[in-house]
Design a protein around this motif. Structure first.
Motif, PDB file in Angstrom:
ATOM      1  N   LYS A 173       1.851  23.808  13.385  1.00  0.00           N
ATOM      2  CA  LYS A 173       2.378  22.753  14.256  1.00  0.00           C
ATOM      3  C   LYS A 173       2.386  21.393  13.575  1.00  0.00           C
ATOM      4  O   LYS A 173       3.205  20.533  13.891  1.00  0.00           O
ATOM      5  N   VAL A 174       1.453  21.190  12.630  1.00  0.00           N
ATOM      6  CA  VAL A 174       1.274  19.880  12.007  1.00  0.00           C
ATOM      7  C   VAL A 174       0.978  20.053  10.522  1.00  0.00           C
ATOM      8  O   VAL A 174       0.274  20.982  10.125  1.00  0.00           O
ATOM      9  N   LEU A 175       1.513  19.141   9.711  1.00  0.00           N
ATOM     10  CA  LEU A 175       1.138  19.009   8.306  1.00  0.00           C
ATOM     11  C   LEU A 175       0.434  17.670   8.145  1.00  0.00           C
ATOM     12  O   LEU A 175       0.999  16.622   8.456  1.00  0.00           O
ATOM     13  N   MET A 176      -0.805  17.717   7.660  1.00  0.00           N
ATOM     14  CA  MET A 176      -1.592  16.506   7.427  1.00  0.00           C
ATOM     15  C   MET A 176      -1.484  16.127   5.953  1.00  0.00           C
ATOM     16  O   MET A 176      -1.880  16.907   5.078  1.00  0.00           O
ATOM     17  N   LEU A 177      -0.953  14.944   5.673  1.00  0.00           N
ATOM     18  CA  LEU A 177      -0.844  14.463   4.299  1.00  0.00           C
ATOM     19  C   LEU A 177      -1.732  13.239   4.092  1.00  0.00           C
ATOM     20  O   LEU A 177      -2.139  12.578   5.052  1.00  0.00           O
ATOM     21  N   ASN A 178      -1.977  12.920   2.825  1.00  0.00           N
ATOM     22  CA  ASN A 178      -2.818  11.776   2.489  1.00  0.00           C
ATOM     23  C   ASN A 178      -2.486  11.348   1.061  1.00  0.00           C
ATOM     24  O   ASN A 178      -3.093  11.827   0.113  1.00  0.00           O
ATOM     25  N   TYR A 179      -1.499  10.474   0.943  1.00  0.00           N
ATOM     26  CA  TYR A 179      -1.099   9.964  -0.383  1.00  0.00           C
ATOM     27  C   TYR A 179      -1.072   8.449  -0.353  1.00  0.00           C
ATOM     28  O   TYR A 179      -0.486   7.880   0.567  1.00  0.00           O
ATOM     29  N   PRO A 180      -1.680   7.783  -1.345  1.00  0.00           N
ATOM     30  CA  PRO A 180      -2.548   8.305  -2.389  1.00  0.00           C
ATOM     31  C   PRO A 180      -3.746   9.053  -1.794  1.00  0.00           C
ATOM     32  O   PRO A 180      -4.288   8.651  -0.763  1.00  0.00           O
ATOM     33  N   HIS A 181      -4.139  10.112  -2.491  1.00  0.00           N
ATOM     34  CA  HIS A 181      -5.067  11.081  -1.918  1.00  0.00           C
ATOM     35  C   HIS A 181      -6.530  10.694  -2.115  1.00  0.00           C
ATOM     36  O   HIS A 181      -6.927  10.235  -3.174  1.00  0.00           O
ATOM     37  N   ASN A 182      -7.290  10.890  -1.063  1.00  0.00           N
ATOM     38  CA  ASN A 182      -8.748  10.764  -1.097  1.00  0.00           C
ATOM     39  C   ASN A 182      -9.312  12.156  -0.834  1.00  0.00           C
ATOM     40  O   ASN A 182      -9.002  12.740   0.206  1.00  0.00           O
ATOM     41  N   PRO A 183     -10.054  12.769  -1.770  1.00  0.00           N
ATOM     42  CA  PRO A 183     -10.815  12.121  -2.840  1.00  0.00           C
ATOM     43  C   PRO A 183     -10.196  12.162  -4.234  1.00  0.00           C
ATOM     44  O   PRO A 183     -10.720  11.527  -5.145  1.00  0.00           O
ATOM     45  N   THR A 184      -9.120  12.911  -4.477  1.00  0.00           N
ATOM     46  CA  THR A 184      -8.727  13.225  -5.851  1.00  0.00           C
ATOM     47  C   THR A 184      -7.946  12.129  -6.555  1.00  0.00           C
ATOM     48  O   THR A 184      -7.857  12.140  -7.783  1.00  0.00           O
ATOM     49  N   MET A 206       5.249  18.826  12.825  1.00  0.00           N
ATOM     50  CA  MET A 206       5.071  17.378  12.758  1.00  0.00           C
ATOM     51  C   MET A 206       4.296  17.009  11.495  1.00  0.00           C
ATOM     52  O   MET A 206       3.573  17.842  10.936  1.00  0.00           O
ATOM     53  N   VAL A 207       4.438  15.755  11.079  1.00  0.00           N
ATOM     54  CA  VAL A 207       3.777  15.278   9.861  1.00  0.00           C
ATOM     55  C   VAL A 207       2.944  14.043  10.180  1.00  0.00           C
ATOM     56  O   VAL A 207       3.401  13.130  10.880  1.00  0.00           O
ATOM     57  N   ILE A 208       1.715  14.036   9.674  1.00  0.00           N
ATOM     58  CA  ILE A 208       0.855  12.851   9.723  1.00  0.00           C
ATOM     59  C   ILE A 208       0.529  12.481   8.282  1.00  0.00           C
ATOM     60  O   ILE A 208       0.020  13.321   7.524  1.00  0.00           O
ATOM     61  N   ASN A 209       0.826  11.257   7.880  1.00  0.00           N
ATOM     62  CA  ASN A 209       0.443  10.794   6.546  1.00  0.00           C
ATOM     63  C   ASN A 209      -0.584   9.676   6.663  1.00  0.00           C
ATOM     64  O   ASN A 209      -0.327   8.643   7.275  1.00  0.00           O
ATOM     65  N   ASP A 210      -1.757   9.915   6.081  1.00  0.00           N
ATOM     66  CA  ASP A 210      -2.804   8.893   6.014  1.00  0.00           C
ATOM     67  C   ASP A 210      -2.527   8.041   4.775  1.00  0.00           C
ATOM     68  O   ASP A 210      -2.668   8.501   3.643  1.00  0.00           O
ATOM     69  N   PHE A 211      -2.148   6.792   5.017  1.00  0.00           N
ATOM     70  CA  PHE A 211      -1.676   5.881   3.953  1.00  0.00           C
ATOM     71  C   PHE A 211      -2.689   4.756   3.726  1.00  0.00           C
ATOM     72  O   PHE A 211      -2.318   3.623   3.423  1.00  0.00           O
ATOM     73  N   ALA A 212      -3.973   5.078   3.862  1.00  0.00           N
ATOM     74  CA  ALA A 212      -5.014   4.055   3.808  1.00  0.00           C
ATOM     75  C   ALA A 212      -5.069   3.324   2.469  1.00  0.00           C
ATOM     76  O   ALA A 212      -5.442   2.152   2.407  1.00  0.00           O
ATOM     77  N   TYR A 213      -4.688   4.008   1.380  1.00  0.00           N
ATOM     78  CA  TYR A 213      -4.792   3.409   0.037  1.00  0.00           C
ATOM     79  C   TYR A 213      -3.434   2.972  -0.491  1.00  0.00           C
ATOM     80  O   TYR A 213      -3.182   2.970  -1.699  1.00  0.00           O
ATOM     81  N   SER A 214      -2.565   2.575   0.421  1.00  0.00           N
ATOM     82  CA  SER A 214      -1.177   2.276   0.096  1.00  0.00           C
ATOM     83  C   SER A 214      -1.000   1.264  -1.022  1.00  0.00           C
ATOM     84  O   SER A 214      -0.088   1.393  -1.848  1.00  0.00           O
TER      85      SER A 214
END
Length: 399
Positions: A173-184, A206-214
């Motif tokens: 149902k959902v794809l969780m992304l995180n770019y730039p990636h934490n921890p790698t 649906m897509v969620i992108n965590d963009f904390a280190y943008s």
């Protein structure tokens, strides 16, 4: 006869391991209370100051009694306008400030509550691994099933999504992304996001992108926003944070932008949990977005210098290091023969013997075994000292 305790927990608590950073912090505080000078590379907790203009505005607004009332829960109108302007200025993306923005008590809180709004028992979420813990456990708390995909190589990552979506029922149902990636520290490009949007439309996830280190990027690399891909707002949202770009970690302010229906779902569930962010912090956030663009490159350069100091130091003592192009961490492979003891035990040894706090890779799922995550929050001299102390400790360790 011994009476049974009245305390009983929900079954979901059995699925939650002890929180990694809580354990690391507890060990660190015990050492410091004993008088040890612990160099803290364990948590991405910025030690550098928030911009002066942001602090001054906070103080000014906090003195106004009107700001002591319940705040605008979704974000003040002017704050929402500023995040829309920010996205237009930095990424040339048009964001409707009224329907496509929502402010959160940090990106971590926002992601957690969104998972409660869009996931439940029987649902599945795809998560790159290793992963920042909340990307896995927010879904677990919501009752969803987590399907982990190794984050590298990138082509294999996309192929795995296709294979899972074609072979599983019901589909994720959902794809969780995180770019730039934490921890790698893995980064990506606009073409990758274009492919993700295509897959999301094809397989209806649906897509969620965590963009904390943008904006913490190095060597000329600029991190793209997921929303730059055509059609991204049809399928997902992006979370951002003031914590890293403006050194506002303790202020707890983040945001969600993108698909209006998903944003609305986040707002609906948050309405039952909280009343939003303190008004003075929201006004200070306006100043950060509007007036502090020039502080971001300075901060990124500071982290790049620290990255170079730490990576070169570890390389000198025999570690095989891959310099990250973004983020505030170094993802370091534990050298032989010490990798045999496991990341958690090695991290404990570094705390006990070297007075250096590090995050074991296993805290980011079993895919992180054999690695450490080292935060670039200490100054250059402290980083050099950390390397010296780690080298000395390893020379005296028996494996």
């Amino acid at each position: 006869m011994e009476e049974k305790s009245v305390v009983r927990f929900a079954n979901r608590m059995d699925q939650l391991p002890p929180y990694l950073f809580g354990m690391i912090n507890q060990m660190k505080m015990e050492k410091r209370r004993a008088g040890d000078d612990v160099i803290d590379l364990g948590m991405g907790n910025p030690m550098d100051p928030t911009p002066d203009a942001v602090i001054e505005k906070l103080i000014e607004v906090a003195k106004d009694p009107k700001s002591h009332r319940y705040p605008e829960s979704s974000g003040m109108p002017h704050l929402k306008i500023e995040i829309a302007k920010y996205y237009k200025r930095h990424y040339d993306i048009d964001i409707d400030s009224e329907t496509q923005t929502y402010f959160t008590i940090g990106s971590k809180e926002g992601i957690s509550h969104l998972c409660l709004a869009i996931m439940g028992p029987g649902d599945s979420v795809l998560v790159p691994a290793p992963a920042f813990p909340i990307h896995i456990y927010a879904a677990v708390i919501a009752g969803a099933n987590v399907m982990k995909i190794p984050i590298e190589p990138e082509k294999s990552f996309l192929d795995r999504i296709i294979n899972i979506c074609e072979s599983c029922y019901p589909k994720p149902k959902v794809l969780m992304l995180n770019y730039p990636h934490n921890p790698t520290g893995v980064v990506t490009d606009k073409e990758f996001f274009k492919e993700v949007v295509s897959l999301a439309k094809r397989f209806k996830f649906m897509v969620i992108n965590d963009f904390a280190y943008s904006k913490i990027t190095f060597d000329g690399y600029e991190a793209p926003s997921f929303l730059e891909a055509d059609g991204a707002k049809d399928v997902g949202v992006e979370f951002g944070s003031f914590s890293k770009s403006y050194n506002m970690a303790g202020w707890r302010i983040g945001y969600c932008v993108g698909n209006a229906e998903i944003v609305q779902a986040l707002g609906k569930i948050k309405g039952y949990f909280d009343y939003g962010i303190f008004s003075a912090i929201q006004v200070a956030g306006i100043i950060a977005l509007r007036d502090c663009d020039d502080t971001i490159p300075e901060l990124a350069n500071l982290y790049q210098t620290r990255r170079d100091v730490l990576c070169s130091g570890l390389e000198r003592i025999g570690w095989d290091i891959k310099k990250p192009k973004a983020g505030m961490f170094v993802w370091a492979k534990i050298p032989e023969p010490f990798n045999k003891m496991g990341a958690m035990q090695f991290a404990v040894e570094m705390m006990d013997r070297a007075n250096v706090a590090v995050a074991p890779g296993t805290g980011f799922s079993e895919e992180g075994e054999g690695f450490l995550r080292l935060a670039l929050v200490e100054n250059e001299e402290r980083l050099r000292q950390a390397v010296r102390q780690m080298k000395k400790a390893m020379e005296n360790m028996i494996v």
